[in-house]
Motif scaffolding. Structure first.
Motif, PDB file in Angstrom:
ATOM      1  N   PHE A   1       0.811  -1.214   0.000  1.00 20.70           N
ATOM      2  CA  PHE A   1       0.000   0.000   0.000  1.00 20.70           C
ATOM      3  C   PHE A   1       0.847   1.268   0.000  1.00 20.70           C
ATOM      4  O   PHE A   1       0.740   2.100  -0.896  1.00 20.70           O
ATOM      5  N   GLY A   2       1.693   1.432   1.016  1.00 14.00           N
ATOM      6  CA  GLY A   2       2.428   2.688   1.158  1.00 14.00           C
ATOM      7  C   GLY A   2       3.374   2.954   0.011  1.00 14.00           C
ATOM      8  O   GLY A   2       3.332   4.006  -0.634  1.00 14.00           O
ATOM      9  N   PHE A   3       4.260   1.994  -0.283  1.00 14.82           N
ATOM     10  CA  PHE A   3       5.238   2.154  -1.352  1.00 14.82           C
ATOM     11  C   PHE A   3       4.542   2.214  -2.705  1.00 14.82           C
ATOM     12  O   PHE A   3       4.958   2.961  -3.597  1.00 14.82           O
ATOM     13  N   GLY A   4       3.475   1.438  -2.844  1.00 13.12           N
ATOM     14  CA  GLY A   4       2.734   1.441  -4.112  1.00 13.12           C
ATOM     15  C   GLY A   4       2.093   2.783  -4.407  1.00 13.12           C
ATOM     16  O   GLY A   4       2.158   3.286  -5.536  1.00 13.12           O
ATOM     17  N   ARG A   5       1.469   3.382  -3.384  1.00 11.83           N
ATOM     18  CA  ARG A   5       0.840   4.693  -3.578  1.00 11.83           C
ATOM     19  C   ARG A   5       1.881   5.768  -3.864  1.00 11.83           C
ATOM     20  O   ARG A   5       1.708   6.601  -4.754  1.00 11.83           O
ATOM     21  N   ARG A   6       2.954   5.786  -3.062  1.00 14.38           N
ATOM     22  CA  ARG A   6       3.933   6.869  -3.117  1.00 14.38           C
ATOM     23  C   ARG A   6       4.782   6.818  -4.383  1.00 14.38           C
ATOM     24  O   ARG A   6       5.087   7.860  -4.964  1.00 14.38           O
ATOM     25  N   HIS A   7       5.186   5.613  -4.798  1.00 12.61           N
ATOM     26  CA  HIS A   7       6.168   5.532  -5.870  1.00 12.61           C
ATOM     27  C   HIS A   7       5.716   4.725  -7.088  1.00 12.61           C
ATOM     28  O   HIS A   7       5.915   5.166  -8.220  1.00 12.61           O
ATOM     29  N   ILE A   8       5.151   3.538  -6.880  1.00 16.14           N
ATOM     30  CA  ILE A   8       4.835   2.695  -8.034  1.00 16.14           C
ATOM     31  C   ILE A   8       3.712   3.299  -8.866  1.00 16.14           C
ATOM     32  O   ILE A   8       3.792   3.327 -10.102  1.00 16.14           O
ATOM     33  N   ALA A   9       2.671   3.819  -8.220  1.00 20.72           N
ATOM     34  CA  ALA A   9       1.546   4.392  -8.972  1.00 20.72           C
ATOM     35  C   ALA A   9       1.976   5.563  -9.866  1.00 20.72           C
ATOM     36  O   ALA A   9       1.657   5.576 -11.065  1.00 20.72           O
TER      37      ALA A   9
ATOM     38  N   GLU B   1      -2.489  -3.498  -8.353  1.00 21.05           N
ATOM     39  CA  GLU B   1      -3.226  -3.957  -7.174  1.00 21.05           C
ATOM     40  C   GLU B   1      -2.355  -3.742  -5.948  1.00 21.05           C
ATOM     41  O   GLU B   1      -1.218  -4.196  -5.892  1.00 21.05           O
ATOM     42  N   LEU B   2      -2.896  -3.033  -4.957  1.00 28.16           N
ATOM     43  CA  LEU B   2      -2.174  -2.791  -3.711  1.00 28.16           C
ATOM     44  C   LEU B   2      -2.763  -3.675  -2.628  1.00 28.16           C
ATOM     45  O   LEU B   2      -3.979  -3.769  -2.485  1.00 28.16           O
ATOM     46  N   SER B   3      -1.904  -4.313  -1.850  1.00 30.00           N
ATOM     47  CA  SER B   3      -2.386  -5.219  -0.806  1.00 30.00           C
ATOM     48  C   SER B   3      -1.326  -5.344   0.282  1.00 30.00           C
ATOM     49  O   SER B   3      -0.142  -5.096   0.046  1.00 30.00           O
ATOM     50  N   ASN B   4      -1.762  -5.725   1.476  1.00 25.98           N
ATOM     51  CA  ASN B   4      -0.836  -5.945   2.579  1.00 25.98           C
ATOM     52  C   ASN B   4      -0.019  -7.210   2.379  1.00 25.98           C
ATOM     53  O   ASN B   4       1.114  -7.317   2.843  1.00 25.98           O
ATOM     54  N   PHE B   5      -0.613  -8.192   1.701  1.00 28.16           N
ATOM     55  CA  PHE B   5       0.054  -9.464   1.482  1.00 28.16           C
ATOM     56  C   PHE B   5       0.343  -9.638  -0.002  1.00 28.16           C
ATOM     57  O   PHE B   5      -0.479  -9.284  -0.839  1.00 28.16           O
ATOM     58  N   PRO B   6       1.502 -10.179  -0.354  1.00 31.32           N
ATOM     59  CA  PRO B   6       1.833 -10.356  -1.772  1.00 31.32           C
ATOM     60  C   PRO B   6       0.893 -11.332  -2.454  1.00 31.32           C
ATOM     61  O   PRO B   6       0.567 -12.387  -1.910  1.00 31.32           O
ATOM     62  N   ALA B   7       0.441 -10.975  -3.652  1.00 32.74           N
ATOM     63  CA  ALA B   7      -0.429 -11.849  -4.424  1.00 32.74           C
ATOM     64  C   ALA B   7       0.416 -12.895  -5.150  1.00 32.74           C
ATOM     65  O   ALA B   7       1.565 -12.635  -5.510  1.00 32.74           O
ATOM     66  N   PRO B   8      -0.145 -14.098  -5.371  1.00 27.93           N
ATOM     67  CA  PRO B   8       0.607 -15.112  -6.106  1.00 27.93           C
ATOM     68  C   PRO B   8       0.884 -14.665  -7.539  1.00 27.93           C
ATOM     69  O   PRO B   8       0.015 -14.083  -8.189  1.00 27.93           O
TER      70      PRO B   8
END
Length: 303
Positions: A100-108, A126-133
């Protein structure tokens, strides 16, 4: 060709999770989707899924058909794409999972920039607390730490480590800790995130000695990193947070690094994707883009 169409149809059905969503995505009636699935099962001579309009559950045969079929579709797509590797345009789907945090700040924002340069990319983040397979519904995972699975390729995107720090307002009232065990006598801002052992903070001595783990406590906790950082900035206690998230506040003096002679553990970010014969050019290009641009956005932590 009919078999490839069936594979693509069944993968979309499995990803959607039910007949209704598949019908909506394909622009077909529910009865048409149900009929096509029945025709596919009749041709193969096995039941691929048990289903209702709300839920679809794959049988063992369905799981096998999906896994092997996805490999074939990916190989075909990569092969066709490799024939045009010399072309400048990148096209096709790019499905990414990040925290969530890194995805919002940098990846998005970087994904937005990448897609402006390559309008043929169809991206999903897709942002999530747990890594998706990885594999069936996700092409690329942005994660902390290298994967234990040797079947995955890991490219380091960003050097990162945890940093113990506090605001000047807190340090005006409390003596700064000098060694990790001093933290047991301080108000620590605990981040209750994922399944991590959130109250145990680990530190490495800079002289190469043995690491130490300290159990910390505090009046204020949260499951959100932004909330915990805000509490630290407002002088409520000591924070252990990633360099990428607090380097700006550290450089501006809003937060002060603590524990001279000690440092938090490494928490590097990696791009993770499955090994295969033909890695799509769009995926390779996006990973290289992230490596370059993230290094520009986040300076390396001090040695």
């Amino acid at each position: 060709m009919a078999s490839l169409d069936d594979l693509a149809f069944f993968r979309q059905l499995a990803q959607a999770g039910n007949l209704t969503a598949t019908a909506r995505e394909l622009g077909l009636s529910l009865s048409a989707v149900s009929k096509r699935l029945k025709q596919l099962e009749a041709r193969l001579g096995v039941e691929l899924a048990s289903r209702t309009t709300r839920r679809l559950t794959l049988t063992a045969e369905g799981e096998h058909y999906l896994a092997k079929g996805s490999e074939l579709l990916d190989e075909l797509g990569a092969l066709e794409e490799s024939l045009g590797d010399g072309r400048e345009a990148l096209v096709g789907p790019l499905r990414i999972n990040a925290t969530f945090g890194f995805g919002r700040r940098h990846i998005a924002p970087l994904l937005s920039e990448f897609c402006l340069h390559h309008p043929g990319i169809e991206a999903s983040l897709e942002l999530s607390n747990f890594p998706a397979p990885l594999g069936e519904t996700v092409d690329l995972g942005i994660r902390v730490g290298e994967p234990p699975d040797s079947r995955m390729i890991a490219r380091r995107l960003l050097v990162n480590r945890r940093v113990p720090c506090a605001a000047p307002a807190y340090l005006e009232k409390h003596a700064a800790p000098q060694v990790p065990r001093d933290l047991m006598h301080h108000q620590c801002l605990v981040l209750r995130e994922n399944d991590s052992d959130f109250s145990h903070w680990r530190f490495m001595p800079m002289d190469g000695g043995r690491p130490q783990t300290v159990k910390v406590t505090g009046r204020l906790t949260s499951n959100d990193g932004e909330v915990v950082k805000r509490l630290a900035l407002e002088g409520h206690g000591i924070l252990l947070r990633s360099w990428w998230d607090v380097h700006a506040q550290l450089s501006e003096g809003q937060l002060i690094p603590l524990l001279p002679g000690w440092q938090g553990v490494r928490a590097d970010f990696y791009a993770i994707y499955p090994q295969r014969r033909h890695v799509p050019a769009r995926l390779r290009a996006f990973v290289e883009f992230l490596i370059t641009r993230l290094g520009e956005r986040v300076p390396a932590p001090p040695a």
